[in-house]
Design an enzyme around this catalytic site. Structure first.
Site, PDB file in Angstrom:
ATOM      1  N   ASP A  29       6.271   0.674   6.582  1.00 39.90           N
ATOM      2  CA  ASP A  29       4.831   0.497   6.404  1.00 39.90           C
ATOM      3  C   ASP A  29       4.277   1.591   5.519  1.00 39.90           C
ATOM      4  O   ASP A  29       3.886   2.627   5.998  1.00 39.90           O
ATOM      5  CB  ASP A  29       4.166   0.492   7.792  1.00 39.90           C
ATOM      6  N   HIS A  51       3.890   2.793  12.568  1.00 41.74           N
ATOM      7  CA  HIS A  51       3.016   3.970  12.755  1.00 41.74           C
ATOM      8  C   HIS A  51       3.625   5.044  13.653  1.00 41.74           C
ATOM      9  O   HIS A  51       2.901   5.849  14.233  1.00 41.74           O
ATOM     10  CB  HIS A  51       1.641   3.572  13.320  1.00 41.74           C
ATOM     11  N   ASP A 100       3.380  -6.414   3.311  1.00 38.67           N
ATOM     12  CA  ASP A 100       2.958  -5.322   4.205  1.00 38.67           C
ATOM     13  C   ASP A 100       3.266  -5.703   5.649  1.00 38.67           C
ATOM     14  O   ASP A 100       2.418  -5.622   6.524  1.00 38.67           O
ATOM     15  CB  ASP A 100       1.459  -5.031   4.021  1.00 38.67           C
ATOM     16  N   HIS A 112       0.820  -1.218   0.000  1.00 35.47           N
ATOM     17  CA  HIS A 112       0.000   0.000   0.000  1.00 35.47           C
ATOM     18  C   HIS A 112       0.849   1.262   0.000  1.00 35.47           C
ATOM     19  O   HIS A 112       1.823   1.382   0.724  1.00 35.47           O
ATOM     20  CB  HIS A 112      -1.048   0.010   1.118  1.00 35.47           C
ATOM     21  N   GLU A 155      -4.845   1.946   2.619  1.00 34.90           N
ATOM     22  CA  GLU A 155      -4.968   0.767   3.487  1.00 34.90           C
ATOM     23  C   GLU A 155      -5.121   1.194   4.941  1.00 34.90           C
ATOM     24  O   GLU A 155      -5.899   0.623   5.696  1.00 34.90           O
ATOM     25  CB  GLU A 155      -3.730  -0.132   3.337  1.00 34.90           C
ATOM     26  N   GLU A 156      -4.378   2.228   5.341  1.00 35.76           N
ATOM     27  CA  GLU A 156      -4.281   2.561   6.762  1.00 35.76           C
ATOM     28  C   GLU A 156      -5.586   3.021   7.395  1.00 35.76           C
ATOM     29  O   GLU A 156      -5.880   2.646   8.518  1.00 35.76           O
ATOM     30  CB  GLU A 156      -3.203   3.636   6.981  1.00 35.76           C
TER      31      GLU A 156
HETATM   32 ZN   LIG Z   1       0.754  -1.440   6.325  1.00 40.51          ZN
END
Ligand SMILES: [Zn+2]
Length: 470
Positions: free
Chosen positions: A296, A428, A358, A284, A330-331
């Site tokens: 990520d 994140h 991912d 993503h 995606e997030e």
């Molecule tokens: Zn991800």
């Protein structure tokens, strides 16, 4: 009888020698894929640009749009048969000015806490929010404490990730409900705000964001939610033991705007035998905004692009159409994954295999497969081909969020499984940055993905082969 036995024997030897020849051919092909990836790879350079020139790519942001344009152009440079953008409406949430927070143990005695707003949260009132805190170990504690102890307070979810689980994604799965549904549930008991312990296995000062939901709660009942660093969570918890009536203050300035248009970025090499059967490889393109989304999922995007580049470089002409899909959103919405699957269904495109990366750009260990016994048996037989690279841990399990919506009886789904021990140190958070990705580890992942796609393309899935016979 003797003749029959001889015939059976020679058939056995012929089959054996075909298998042997295939094994040798496949070993050589896979070796050439790894050589190309390690000696003349492009994924690290792409990631450098995505991370350092563009940065965090939250859906609806300028950076996300720049990433779309950049990857589209880079795919065009590869000389694929087709490159295009698939429009998709995505949510737009912005963090605004940096959050601010402190713990007040007595009037005038405060210490700063490291927090960040959770993705999708509402802002605090203009002057911020200050209230007493009630610490809980999970959503199930809310009913135990009841409205009379929760009303007017900030709920502090402090269940840590379990350190004794070897698969750290399992530990994440065991905690993430606090982040995702914590505010919605606490609001039902009259809480005024929510502080969630960061989904991080180590103790540090970095808050980790991530998506959350209010479900169907009306706007006036929505309460602000933030994540606190693990050190901050430990401090708050110990302070609460000494001063149960301490106050927590936080101010955050996030905002949700109307949806905006964005895109999935898609490129393909047309299949030479089955042009209408599709193999998808992807990651993503969007990311959270605190870091630059290198692990990520910048890593997964550039590894997926690398699969097609490697095929072109070693001059491999796939039988199936091989598509790279860089999914948007995606997030905080999965709109890109849903849109891709929806369109594929509308067009009646037969997808036989989809692979997602991912889980970070760390040393690849193997793959996880969401499929039936017959397919998994065939896949398991390929393990020895991956052994020289120490990427031969093949297991049944999940695949990836973006390819999930493609799931039906006919498709094999898979996910690259890198070593996960350090992933949640970065996930994140502000330290999900380019320097945290190792060039060789990233390249090994892309090469492993290309090798698996090569085998799937060459032999087809078991499901596909059965359908052909019928
Ligand atoms: Zn991800």
């Amino acid at each position: 009888m003797r003749t029959l036995l001889l015939a059976v024997c020679s058939l056995f030897f012929i089959t054996e020698s075909i298998a042997q020849t295939n094994f040798e051919q496949d070993s050589l092909k896979i070796r050439s894929i790894f050589d190309m990836a390690l000696l003349d790879g492009k994924s690290y350079e792409w990631l450098d640009h995505l991370s350092n020139e563009i940065g965090g790519r939250l859906s609806g942001s300028l950076e996300a749009e720049r990433a779309v344009k950049y990857t589209e152009n880079e795919l065009k440079e590869l000389g694929l048969d087709r490159v295009w953008l698939q429009p998709v409406m995505v949510p737009k949430w912005t963090r605004g000015l940096p959050e601010y927070s402190y713990i007040e143990t007595a009037p005038g005695i405060t210490s700063i806490a490291d927090i960040c707003a959770l993705g999708g949260s509402v802002a605090t009132p203009d002057g911020g929010l200050k209230a007493e805190v009630i610490e809980v170990q999970g959503i199930e504690d809310l009913a135990r404490y009841g409205r009379e102890r929760i009303e007017g307070k900030i709920v502090f979810y402090n269940r840590p990730m379990k350190a004794d689980l070897i698969h750290t994604f399992e530990a994440y799965g065991g905690c993430v409900d606090q982040r995702y549904s914590g505010a919605m549930e606490a609001a039902k008991y009259g809480a005024v705000g929510v502080v969630v312990r960061s989904m991080n296995l180590r103790l540090d000062d970095l808050p980790h964001t991530g998506t959350m939901t209010y479900g169907d709660l009306p706007a006036e009942q929505r309460i602000p939610a933030c994540a606190i660093s693990t050190n901050g969570a430990e401090y708050l918890s110990s302070a609460l033991k000494l001063k149960p009536d301490l106050k927590f203050y936080f101010k955050q300035n996030c905002k949700t705007f109307p949806d905006v248009q964005s895109f999935n970025v898609i490129g393909e090499i047309t299949g030479s035998v089955y042009p209408n059967k599709y193999i998808v490889v992807g990651g993503h393109l969007d990311s959270w905004d605190l870091g630059d989304g290198s692990h990520d999922d910048g890593a997964g995007c550039v590894q997926s692009m690398e699969v097609l580049r490697l095929f072109k470089k070693i001059n491999y002409k796939p039988k199936h159409t091989i598509r790279v899909v860089l999914f948007m959103n995606e997030e905080n919405g999965l709109r890109g994954g849903n849109k891709y699957a929806e369109d594929a269904k509308l067009k009646g495109e037969q997808h036989v295999f989809a692979l997602e990366s991912d889980a970070g750009g760390f040393t690849p260990r193997g793959f996880s497969f969401d499929t039936d016994a017959a397919n998994f048996e065939q896949i398991k037989s390929w393990e020895p081909l991956f052994k020289p690279y120490l990427i031969h841990y093949f297991e049944k399990g999940g695949s990836g969020a973006d390819i999930g919506p493609l799931k039906d009886d006919g498709i094999v789904l898979a996910g690259l499984r890198p070593d996960s021990q350090r992933y949640f140190d970065h996930h994140h958070a502000a330290n999900d940055t380019f320097d945290a990705v190792n060039k060789r580890e990233l390249e090994l992942g892309g090469a492993a993905m290309a090798s698996l796609v090569y085998l799937m393309d060459k032999y087809g899935t078991k499901t596909e082969m059965t359908t052909v016979k019928n």
